[in-house]
Every structure is written in C-alpha cells, then in structure tokens.
Write a protein that holds these residues in place. Structure first.
Motif, PDB file in Angstrom:
ATOM      1  N   UNK A  73       0.845  -1.192   0.000  1.00 28.84           N
ATOM      2  CA  UNK A  73       0.000   0.000   0.000  1.00 28.84           C
ATOM      3  C   UNK A  73       0.878   1.238   0.000  1.00 28.84           C
ATOM      4  N   UNK A  74       0.495   2.218  -0.813  1.00 29.01           N
ATOM      5  CA  UNK A  74       1.217   3.484  -0.809  1.00 29.01           C
ATOM      6  C   UNK A  74       0.964   4.264   0.477  1.00 29.01           C
ATOM      7  N   UNK A  75      -0.212   4.124   1.022  1.00 26.24           N
ATOM      8  CA  UNK A  75      -0.565   4.778   2.287  1.00 26.24           C
ATOM      9  C   UNK A  75      -1.748   4.036   2.879  1.00 26.24           C
ATOM     10  N   UNK A  76      -1.758   3.904   4.189  1.00 23.18           N
ATOM     11  CA  UNK A  76      -2.859   3.236   4.867  1.00 23.18           C
ATOM     12  C   UNK A  76      -3.163   3.996   6.147  1.00 23.18           C
ATOM     13  N   UNK A  77      -4.434   3.994   6.548  1.00 24.92           N
ATOM     14  CA  UNK A  77      -4.881   4.746   7.709  1.00 24.92           C
ATOM     15  C   UNK A  77      -5.763   3.863   8.575  1.00 24.92           C
ATOM     16  N   UNK A  78      -5.763   4.197   9.877  1.00 21.52           N
ATOM     17  CA  UNK A  78      -6.629   3.509  10.832  1.00 21.52           C
ATOM     18  C   UNK A  78      -7.181   4.544  11.810  1.00 21.52           C
ATOM     19  N   UNK A  79      -8.484   4.504  12.024  1.00 24.08           N
ATOM     20  CA  UNK A  79      -9.146   5.358  13.016  1.00 24.08           C
ATOM     21  C   UNK A  79      -9.538   4.489  14.209  1.00 24.08           C
ATOM     22  N   UNK A  80      -9.086   4.858  15.381  1.00 23.23           N
ATOM     23  CA  UNK A  80      -9.441   4.151  16.609  1.00 23.23           C
ATOM     24  C   UNK A  80     -10.459   4.997  17.358  1.00 23.23           C
ATOM     25  N   UNK A  81     -11.680   4.487  17.489  1.00 27.90           N
ATOM     26  CA  UNK A  81     -12.747   5.140  18.238  1.00 27.90           C
ATOM     27  C   UNK A  81     -12.723   4.552  19.653  1.00 27.90           C
ATOM     28  N   UNK A  82     -12.315   5.364  20.623  1.00 29.63           N
ATOM     29  CA  UNK A  82     -12.076   4.906  21.983  1.00 29.63           C
ATOM     30  C   UNK A  82     -13.034   5.595  22.944  1.00 29.63           C
ATOM     31  N   UNK A  83     -13.396   4.918  24.015  1.00 30.57           N
ATOM     32  CA  UNK A  83     -14.203   5.601  25.045  1.00 30.57           C
ATOM     33  C   UNK A  83     -13.437   6.789  25.615  1.00 30.57           C
ATOM     34  N   UNK A  84     -14.147   7.850  25.878  1.00 32.95           N
ATOM     35  CA  UNK A  84     -13.497   9.067  26.368  1.00 32.95           C
ATOM     36  C   UNK A  84     -12.928   8.838  27.762  1.00 32.95           C
ATOM     37  N   UNK A  85     -11.793   9.488  28.022  1.00 34.28           N
ATOM     38  CA  UNK A  85     -11.117   9.394  29.317  1.00 34.28           C
ATOM     39  C   UNK A  85     -10.321  10.666  29.518  1.00 34.28           C
ATOM     40  N   UNK A  86      -9.758  10.759  30.738  1.00 29.40           N
ATOM     41  CA  UNK A  86      -9.020  11.960  31.068  1.00 29.40           C
ATOM     42  C   UNK A  86      -7.732  12.071  30.279  1.00 29.40           C
ATOM     43  N   UNK A  87      -6.953  10.997  30.246  1.00 27.21           N
ATOM     44  CA  UNK A  87      -5.682  11.008  29.518  1.00 27.21           C
ATOM     45  C   UNK A  87      -5.934  10.833  28.024  1.00 27.21           C
ATOM     46  N   UNK A  88      -5.153  11.528  27.233  1.00 23.85           N
ATOM     47  CA  UNK A  88      -5.313  11.445  25.790  1.00 23.85           C
ATOM     48  C   UNK A  88      -4.716  10.145  25.258  1.00 23.85           C
ATOM     49  N   UNK A  89      -5.409   9.484  24.343  1.00 20.98           N
ATOM     50  CA  UNK A  89      -4.787   8.336  23.675  1.00 20.98           C
ATOM     51  C   UNK A  89      -3.713   8.807  22.701  1.00 20.98           C
TER      52      UNK A  89
END
Length: 612
Positions: A163-179
């Motif tokens: 692949x020339x470029x690949x992306x992934x979106x991680x939808x995470x439960x909200x929390x105080x510390x940033x993922x």
C-alpha cells in the motif's frame, strides 16, 4: 505460400472470434485500506474495512483479504460501490458482497474470501468495498493493562501489492488522559513512520493514525496507548496477565505471501525463457549472415553489435519486461522494455554502392530460357516464404494462441500479456529475409515478370507475341537486366515495343519490386497520333533512337495483376484496326427500250376532238 498465410490468419481469427466466457481481463490492485476500529469498554472491537479496488477489465468475481483476526465474527451488509458514489454518500448502486472466513491449518492464518454479487462480478473502474466484523482484543492477545494505561496492538491484514498509504481510526471511550500512537516495540511515544491526529469528543476520542507506506505482504501493527479508566477491565483480571503478541524487531508480522518454492519456480522459468530467447535471436542472426555471405553481401543489423551481444541483451530485456509486467501495478513500463527487443533483432536492407551502368547490347532470347534463370527459393527456419519457415511461423503463432487461451482460463490478464509479448518476437520472421539483400534486376525480377506473362497470355483476346530481352554489358559474361516485350499480332504502324521492366527500391522490410510499362513508337507515325490521349497518364522518356518516342506507365499498385492489366489495355489500343471486307460490285444491266406507240382508233380520235 498463400495456403500457409490463409491458415495463419484463420488461426488468429478463430482465437479472437471464438467465444469463451472465461476470457476476460481480471487485473485488480488494492490502492488503499482505510480501517476503523471501534473499541468497547469491555475489550471488544468492531472492525470496518473500506478497501479501494482498482479493477482493469473485468469482471472481478472475487478477492481475498489475507490475515484477519482469528475470531472474526462477520456482520451482514457487506457491499461494494463505485468510488464516486461512496464519496457522495450514496449506496443506490451498491453490489452485495458474500464473505466467508477460512483458516489455513498449516499456517493458522485466517482469511476472508469475498464473492462479488454471487459470482457476477464488477467491471473495470474504481470501487470501494466495505466489510465489517467483530473481534475480542483480549482474546486475541491484542490488549494489555500496564499500570495506569492500557496498550492495544492490533495487526491489520496483508496486501499482495503493498500500500502506498494506509490509515486507521481508533474510536475509543473518552477518558481523562489522551490516547496516543506508539511505535511497535517501543515504550515511548511513537514517531517517525506513524503520524497521528487526535479528535476529542464528549462521547468518544478518535485517534487517526497514518502509515505512509506498507511493503508487499506486510501486516501493519497498529499500537496505541489509552487511559486505563477508558476500559472496564479489572487490573487483576485476565487482561493484566496476557502477554503482548510476539513481534519481530522491525514490527512486521512473520507472514509472507510469497513462498520459497514459488520463487524457485519463477527463477527457473525466467532462466529457461532467457535461454530460449537468446538461442532464437542467435540462430536468426547466424541464418541472416550465412544467406548474405552466399551472395557476397554483408548484413546490416539496426544495432551494430555482435550476434552474441545482441542475443544476450534481447533475452535480458525480454525477461526484465515480463518481470515488470508481473510485479508493477501498470504493465506500461514492462511492455515498453519488451518492445525494446525489436531494434536488437531488426535488420536493415543492404545498400549497394551506386555505380553508373556502362554501355551494353540487348539480345532476344526464348521465354523458357529467360525464366530458367530464376533464383532458387530462399530457405531457412526464419524465412516465411519457404516451407520450413512457414511451418515454424504457424507453430509459433498457434503455440502463442494456445498458451494465451490456456493461461486466460485462470488469469485473462496474464493470457493477454502472453499474446502481446510474443509480437516483438515476430521480428525474427519479418526482418533479415532474402528481400533485404541487394537484388539482381536480371534474376530477382523473373517471378514478377513471369506472373505478368501468364496473366497477359490468359486474358488477351487475340494472339500476343512475348519476346524476352536481356542486356549484356560490354565485356561482361552475365546479363544485368531482363525485360519482356509484348506485341499484338497486327500492330499499328509505328509501334516498336511494349516493354515491361522491374526496378527495386529499398524499404523498411526489404527491397520492393516496382514494375513499369514502356511504350516505344516512332515519331509522327500512326501510333504517335493514336496514343496522344495517353500522354497525360504517362511519363515521356528518351528513346534509343532519334526518331523514337517513349511513354512510361506505372500501375497503381506494384503487383503483377495490375501490371498485366495495364499491358492488356495498351495492347488493345495499339492493335491495328481490322481490314474492311471487299465490296462486291453491282452488275450493270441493259437499259430497257421503250415500246413503240400503237395507232389510235377512230373512237379515240373523235373523243379527243370533243374534248378540245
């Protein structure tokens, strides 16, 4: 030779026109795989793949996603839609996909086999395939609790072309510390090959991670660190004791799509193909050289290199072109490299040194003596006008068609490549023929002149005299030109000869015979007055005598048929008119004498008196 040409064209037409349902273009390239991972608080995840497919030809009936989660639970509703409709958010033109999960027992790899519209397939174009399934990150050893944070290491599928470029979106439960994204194998923040963008929302955090490049067969490992409070897992529970998945130092999964036996077969096939092409080019060069030496001439290859060097270079280019066509997404550059073989095979026409022709004498000979001087037909494996050459050419064409159709049953793309890549090798049968050598006008013109004589004698309405003439240069034993003179049985007064001559000109594939018809007649004669209307169609030339005029006529095409028709037309116009039949004199008859008047009667005399 016409029979072999007809058979060859019949084979080609049969291969093209014969309907075969399996013969279709099925090239597919995966340009992008956008993944969305929706992580639940309990460690479960929902995976969505949006795969951009570039289809050439078609129909594309199925494809495979190699290397997915072993516990993938497929969701219904998979579909494929044109890219433009996906960008517009429309699914009206979507086509359903039927996905099946299979597991290879030897490698323990799980794949998804995708059937497009129940096997109907999609035609050429750009499409987006959407496939969803659920997995358990905890059960797949992809989630680990590390103190106040948790680490997720999710491994994506492998794509054969990379692949020339690949992306992934991680939808995470909200929390105080940033993922945040991390490099596989590092405990610190990731950087370098991964680029991340965070979007914080009240209901969830969305972390977008971009990998600029993925090599062929690589399974990209997506590693992120999230707040421990975003998950409801117990620190002493199973997730805390799970070991992280073992990864190689470079962060790539050990699976590879290309195995060693396949590489070995490709290497052996490439070596065999190299030897075959090199042998053919070398044999062709040796045959051309021997044919030229028999006529005391020297061949002229387009690329002035020794035969061995040209043979090796041609084989290297041919194999390299095929390799590029099989490995690159586009076959253009590979086809360009294969086409570069033609200049290394091609031979130019041999050019004779220009020399003025000295004086000579024209002698009349018998037709059988003239046509007996014909040169024997050219022979050779690469000479298509000979029996061995025609058979070899037909076998090559038939073998190419058969190979293309056989491979086309499984991959029409590769079948078409076989047919197209064999075209440059046809230069072996087109270039370097006997027609590329300097012709002898007294010998090499005989086949065309003989064909003209046969057609004239067959189509002529009356008797035609055929007189071959050869020109003998002064002081030379051999003739340097042959011409055929045609004369009608009763020529018109002043007609001297209707000559047919053949000249030769060099072309890209060899010397081409150019026939010409010369009309010779006396000046101020009946023939001169008769052919005045033909002067706009001919070319005036100097005659052999002072009182001789010459008109040269060239047929529209340099063929024996049109040349003979031109001779027949001139013969009809220069034949003397038929003599009128003797007029029979009318016999003179004697003039009839008037009968003497008879005497009038008395009644007649009295009647005349009364009338008076």
């Amino acid at each position: 030779m016409r029979l072999f040409a007809v058979v060859g064209f019949a084979l080609v037409a049969l291969a093209i026109l014969l309907p075969r349902t399996a013969f279709a273009w099925v090239e597919m390239h995966v340009a992008r795989d956008d993944v969305r991972v929706h992580v639940d608080r309990d460690g479960g995840a929902r995976i969505e793949h949006k795969v951009l497919l570039l289809v050439s030809g078609g129909p594309l009936k199925s494809f495979t996603i190699r290397g997915v989660d072993a516990d993938a639970a497929l969701e219904e509703g998979a579909y494929v839609v044109p890219e433009k409709d996906d960008q517009a958010g429309s699914v009206e033109t979507s086509v359903p996909l039927y996905v099946q999960r299979i597991t290879d027992e030897e490698t323990s790899r799980t794949d998804l086999v995708v059937d497009v519209d129940g096997g109907r397939g999609i035609s050429r174009g750009r499409y987006v395939a959407v496939i969803r399934y659920r997995t358990n990150l905890v059960g797949q050893n992809a989630l680990r609790i590390e103190g106040a944070s948790a680490r997720i290491d999710w491994v994506g599928p492998a794509w054969e072309d990379g692949l020339d470029a690949t992306r992934a979106w991680f939808h995470l439960p909200s929390a105080k510390a940033e993922p945040k994204a991390i490099e596989p194998g590092d405990d610190d923040d990731g950087a370098g090959t991964f680029l991340s963008t965070l979007s914080r929302r009240p209901e969830a955090d969305v972390l977008e991670v971009v990998r600029p490049y993925a090599s062929r067969g690589e399974r990209v490992v997506w590693s992120i660190r999230v707040d421990r409070n975003a998950l409801t897992l117990d620190a002493d529970g199973p997730a805390a004791t799970l070991e992280r998945p073992a990864l190689p130092p470079d962060g790539r999964a050990p699976m590879r799509l290309v195995s060693s036996p396949r590489d070995t077969m490709l290497l052996v096939g490439a070596l065999a193909l190299f030897l075959i092409v090199a042998s053919l080019v070398a044999a062709h060069g040796i045959e051309v050289r021997q044919r030229a030496e028999r006529r005391d001439q020297k061949p002229r290859p387009l690329v002035g290199l020794p035969i061995a060097v040209r043979a090796i270079a041609t084989a290297l280019l041919f194999v390299a072109g095929l390799w590029l066509q099989l490995t690159e997404p586009s076959s253009f550059w590979g086809a360009l490299v294969v086409a570069a073989c033609v200049p290394l095979i091609w031979y130019r026409s041999v050019v004779a040194k220009p020399a003025l022709r000295g004086p000579g004498a024209w002698l009349c000979i018998k037709p059988e003596e003239a046509f007996a001087m014909a040169r024997p037909p050219a022979r050779g494996v690469f000479e298509p006008t000979s029996m061995p050459g025609a058979i070899v050419l037909l076998l090559v064409v038939a073998g190419t068609i058969a190979g293309a159709r056989l491979v086309g049953e499984r991959s029409a793309y590769h079948g078409i490549l076989i047919a197209l890549d064999a075209i440059p090798l046809l230069a072996l049968f087109v270039s370097g023929r006997a027609s590329t050598l300097v012709p002898d006008p007294a010998v090499d013109s005989i086949p065309m002149l003989e064909a003209v004589v046969r057609r004239v004698q067959k189509k002529a309405r009356g008797e035609v005299r055929v007189i071959p003439r050869v020109r003998i240069p002064n002081g030379q034993p051999d003739a340097d030109e042959l011409r055929i003179v045609f004369l009608p049985r009763d020529p018109i007064r002043g007609l001297r000869a209707i000559e047919t001559a053949v000249a030769f000109t060099a072309g890209p594939g060899g010397y081409v015979p150019l026939p010409e018809v010369l009309l010779r007649f006396e000046e101020s004669s009946a023939c001169d007055q008769l052919v005045q209307h033909l002067e706009p169609y001919g070319r005036a030339q100097r005659g052999r005598r002072v009182d001789e005029r010459v008109l040269g006529f060239v047929p529209k095409l340099p063929t024996a048929r049109l040349t003979a028709d031109l001779v027949l037309a001139i013969l009809e116009r220069t034949a003397a008119a038929p003599r009128p039949k003797n007029v029979v004199a009318t016999p003179v008859t004697e003039k009839k004498r008037r009968a003497p008047a008879r005497a009038r009667t008395s009644a007649e005399a009295s009647e005349e008196a009364r009338s008076a």
